[in-house]
Write an enzyme that holds these catalytic residues in place. Structure first.
Site, PDB file in Angstrom:
ATOM      1  N   LYS A 135     -11.084   8.174   5.627  1.00  0.00           N
ATOM      2  CA  LYS A 135     -10.559   8.282   6.878  1.00  0.00           C
ATOM      3  C   LYS A 135     -12.078   8.339   7.882  1.00  0.00           C
ATOM      4  CE  LYS A 135      -6.121  10.434   5.910  1.00  0.00           C
ATOM      5  NZ  LYS A 135      -5.291  11.431   6.343  1.00  0.00           N
TER       6      LYS A 135
ATOM      7  N   ARG B  10      -5.709  12.700  -3.140  1.00  0.00           N
ATOM      8  CA  ARG B  10      -4.934  11.258  -2.765  1.00  0.00           C
ATOM      9  C   ARG B  10      -6.116  10.326  -2.442  1.00  0.00           C
ATOM     10  NH1 ARG B  10      -2.749   8.507   1.428  1.00  0.00           N
ATOM     11  NH2 ARG B  10      -1.048   7.405   1.002  1.00  0.00           N
TER      12      ARG B  10
END
Length: 343
Positions: free
Chosen positions: A288, A323
């Site tokens: 991210k 994840r």
């Protein structure tokens, strides 16, 4: 019921944690081998200074119980699990089009399992900021062939589908999915709550304000960590009231969704506050923007080392779902953490 929160502090691990618990100066933390020795008592917008666990006022003991009680596994294997990300979208922020076709997606999934993935998460709609909206039918046309192929070729591997649309949820569960992962915490599609109340699958509720198209306009928080926990708590209660058993629920704080860079960092630093919800935690930080900003790495595909370092912050929970896109490096990180911390 979320006016009062308890934030654990002073963590010990392995044999040191067990000895501190035996001596009465620490308490066990949920499903893990960790223990905590102090807490912050948060009431509304006010917080105490650090309070030793043996000096917590009696009125706070029911809230403290959330931190020490084991958390249900939500129908998945126990312990920390690496969740491999399988995007079947042509516009994913980190692997656009890489697994858009069923054949390449199946090959990638098989490699993830060999690398140590304990569950696979299949998504057919990009939820990056400003992403284009696709119809539920288009989403299913992307997800369906991959899900059906995976369920046939590796029936023992738990499969999750990342969707906020009830049409995709219903078809995915019929095709063998065991988890529904909804970035809207079942708030996008009114049919989602009653549909999942009739099922037995695990359900991930992720924190997000607004939509992927508008979320960057909704980043005002009084205290981002407490606000996220309380807002997720409201979604947990809504799911339970709709008939979804609490032991089926998992929570994801939604890094990057309606949070600024600074807020993401604070939320990660205080991620253990999520223990107040009594649900298994999903930590989804892979590649991210916050990782790129912290590391100076512009290419999302080169952020896997930073992803591993950040994701390990969730390991004290004992049974987190981590994840990630790069399964092998995350699985190595988990094994090293367990070996060092006595897990």
């Amino acid at each position: 019921m979320w006016h009062r929160l308890v934030e654990p502090m002073g963590f010990l691990f392995g044999p040191m944690a067990q000895e501190a618990i035996r001596q009465g100066v620490a308490l066990p933390f949920q499903n893990s081998t960790a223990a905590f020795t102090a807490v912050l008592l948060i009431e509304g917008d006010s917080a105490s200074g650090p309070v030793p666990v043996g000096a917590v006022p009696h009125a706070w003991l029911p809230v403290m119980q959330r931190l020490v009680s084991p958390v249900p596994d939500a129908g998945l294997p126990a312990g920390p699990l690496v969740m491999g990300i399988l995007n079947t979208t042509p516009d994913s922020f980190s692997c656009a089009g890489q697994h858009y076709h069923a054949g390449s997606a199946l090959q990638a999934a098989e490699q993830m399992v060999r690398d140590g993935a304990g569950v696979l998460d299949i998504g057919g709609e990009s939820t990056r900021p400003g992403a284009a909206v696709v119809s539920p039918q288009q989403e299913w046309e992307r997800v369906g062939p991959v899900l059906e192929g995976l369920h046939q070729s590796m029936p023992d591997v738990p499969l999750s589908v990342d969707t906020r649309n009830s049409l995709v949820m219903e078809r995915a569960l019929a095709a063998g999915a065991r988890v529904i992962n909804d970035v809207s915490a079942l708030g996008h599609d009114p049919a989602a709550l009653p549909l999942l109340a009739k099922q037995q699958c695990g359900v991930v509720l992720m924190h997000m304000r607004g939509t992927p198209q508008t979320m960057e306009q909704h980043t005002h928080y009084t205290d981002v960590a407490c606000d996220v926990v309380r807002e997720l708590g409201q979604r947990v209660e809504a799911a339970v009231e709709a008939g979804i058993a609490r032991e089926r629920l998992m929570v994801d704080p939604g890094f990057g969704f309606a949070k600024t860079q600074e807020q993401n960092v604070v939320l990660l630093r205080r991620i253990l506050l999520l223990a107040n919800l009594g649900c298994r935690v999903v930590c989804a930080l892979s590649r991210k923007r916050m990782i790129g900003t912290l590391t100076g790495v512009a290419d999302p595909a080169q952020r896997d080392s930073g992803t591993v370092a950040a994701s390990l912050m969730a390991m004290p929970f004992g049974n987190p779902l981590l994840r990630v896109h790069a399964v092998a490096s995350m699985a190595q990180g988990v094994r090293v953490w367990q070996g060092v911390q006595g897990g």
